[in-house]
Design a protein around this motif. Structure first.
Motif, mmCIF file in Angstrom:
data_model
loop_
_atom_site.group_PDB
_atom_site.id
_atom_site.type_symbol
_atom_site.label_atom_id
_atom_site.label_comp_id
_atom_site.label_asym_id
_atom_site.label_seq_id
_atom_site.Cartn_x
_atom_site.Cartn_y
_atom_site.Cartn_z
ATOM 1 N N TYR A 1 0.823 -1.203 0.000
ATOM 2 C CA TYR A 1 0.000 0.000 0.000
ATOM 3 C C TYR A 1 0.863 1.261 0.000
ATOM 4 O O TYR A 1 0.594 2.212 -0.749
ATOM 5 C CB TYR A 1 -0.932 0.005 1.217
ATOM 6 C CG TYR A 1 -2.170 -0.846 1.062
ATOM 7 C CD1 TYR A 1 -3.067 -0.627 0.016
ATOM 8 C CD2 TYR A 1 -2.452 -1.873 1.967
ATOM 9 C CE1 TYR A 1 -4.207 -1.409 -0.129
ATOM 10 C CE2 TYR A 1 -3.592 -2.655 1.833
ATOM 11 C CZ TYR A 1 -4.459 -2.422 0.781
ATOM 12 O OH TYR A 1 -5.584 -3.192 0.643
ATOM 13 N N ILE A 2 1.896 1.258 0.834
ATOM 14 C CA ILE A 2 2.779 2.431 0.906
ATOM 15 C C ILE A 2 3.470 2.667 -0.425
ATOM 16 O O ILE A 2 3.561 3.804 -0.917
ATOM 17 C CB ILE A 2 3.812 2.255 2.041
ATOM 18 C CG1 ILE A 2 3.111 2.298 3.401
ATOM 19 C CG2 ILE A 2 4.885 3.343 1.959
ATOM 20 C CD1 ILE A 2 4.024 1.989 4.572
ATOM 21 N N ILE B 1 0.993 4.094 -2.919
ATOM 22 C CA ILE B 1 0.691 5.503 -2.620
ATOM 23 C C ILE B 1 1.835 6.393 -3.091
ATOM 24 O O ILE B 1 1.625 7.435 -3.721
ATOM 25 C CB ILE B 1 0.437 5.684 -1.104
ATOM 26 C CG1 ILE B 1 -0.870 5.004 -0.699
ATOM 27 C CG2 ILE B 1 0.390 7.171 -0.751
ATOM 28 C CD1 ILE B 1 -1.089 4.922 0.790
ATOM 29 N N ILE C 1 1.712 9.363 -6.108
ATOM 30 C CA ILE C 1 2.182 10.736 -5.847
ATOM 31 C C ILE C 1 3.346 11.087 -6.770
ATOM 32 O O ILE C 1 3.399 12.179 -7.356
ATOM 33 C CB ILE C 1 2.601 10.885 -4.376
ATOM 34 C CG1 ILE C 1 1.380 10.718 -3.459
ATOM 35 C CG2 ILE C 1 3.255 12.244 -4.138
ATOM 36 C CD1 ILE C 1 1.721 10.681 -1.988
#
Length: 245
Positions: free
Chosen positions: A211-212, A215, A219
């Motif tokens: 997930y990190i 993300i 970005i």
């Protein structure tokens, strides 16, 4: 008939690779990159469709790898050859004219760009190993060929859409291209565990790193556009070195 859906998706991947190869040879590296990205998109969904439909088979697995050899192996190698030509000679030359009209002993320097095909050889060998390696069921050993293809194909996109003199000097620097070629072939076949972005479940605890990473990827792509791709591939490798699933 429904059971053939994964093979149909694999066929779309293969056709995208074939079109990408044609555009790469003709010198349209942006179109080649677009078709490789489409092929990788289809490559992700053929395996997913096979699992959902319970249509996994040995033939499907081999067909998928053969398609990947073209999309994520041949096309990146051809693009690297073209990048080398620009870096060494300032232009992309016709392969047919090169082979038919120039004697090897006199113009051997003109053949140096074919070093870029080491990328293709490395990808083909990596895919052959993957098919017989029982350790790569939940993760990878070595960088997957689609990720490596994204790394290579990001170069002409960065030059085309985020141009600056510094970018031009970097993308077409023969020493950088030689280093990238060697690194590419090495990291695909290195005994380095690489985590898969496939989710076994959706809970945060067991998928925190995934997930990190996703993300950060979103970005970075918004902020840096195509320049984010090589940075994200390097981050993907670095995270894999220090994290175990």
């Amino acid at each position: 008939m429904v059971k053939q859906l994964p093979n149909l998706i694999t066929t779309l991947n293969l056709l995208c690779g074939c079109l990408g190869a044609i555009f790469a040879v003709s010198g349209d590296l942006v179109a080649a990159a677009i078709f490789v990205f489409l092929g990788i998109f289809f490559d992700f969904f053929d395996g997913l469709a096979a699992r959902l439909l319970n249509a996994q088979s040995d033939v499907g697995r081999e067909f998928d790898s053969l398609a990947d050899v073209i999309t994520s192996g041949l096309v990146p190698g051809l693009v690297m050859v073209q990048l080398f030509q620009i870096g060494l000679f300032g232009e992309m030359r016709s392969f047919l004219d090169l082979v038919s009209n120039q004697p090897w002993k006199t113009y051997w320097m003109d053949y140096l760009p074919f070093v870029g095909l080491i990328v293709t050889v490395g990808a083909a060998y990596r895919l052959a190993k993957f098919n017989v390696d029982t350790r790569q069921t939940t993760g990878f050993i070595g960088l997957p060929t689609p990720a490596n293809a994204l790394l290579i194909l990001s170069m002409p996109l960065i030059f085309e859409f985020q141009y600056s003199p510094e970018v031009e000097n970097w993308v077409f620097n023969p020493y950088f291209l030689a280093g990238l070629t060697v690194f590419s072939a090495f990291i695909m076949n290195a005994e380095v565990p690489i985590f898969a972005l496939k989710f076994k479940s959706w809970d945060w605890a067991s998928n925190k790193v995934r997930y990190i990473f996703l993300i950060i990827a979103v970005i970075a792509l918004i902020a840096l556009k195509f320049l984010a791709i090589p940075l994200l591939i390097l981050l993907y490798i670095l995270i894999s070195l220090f994290w175990r699933d």
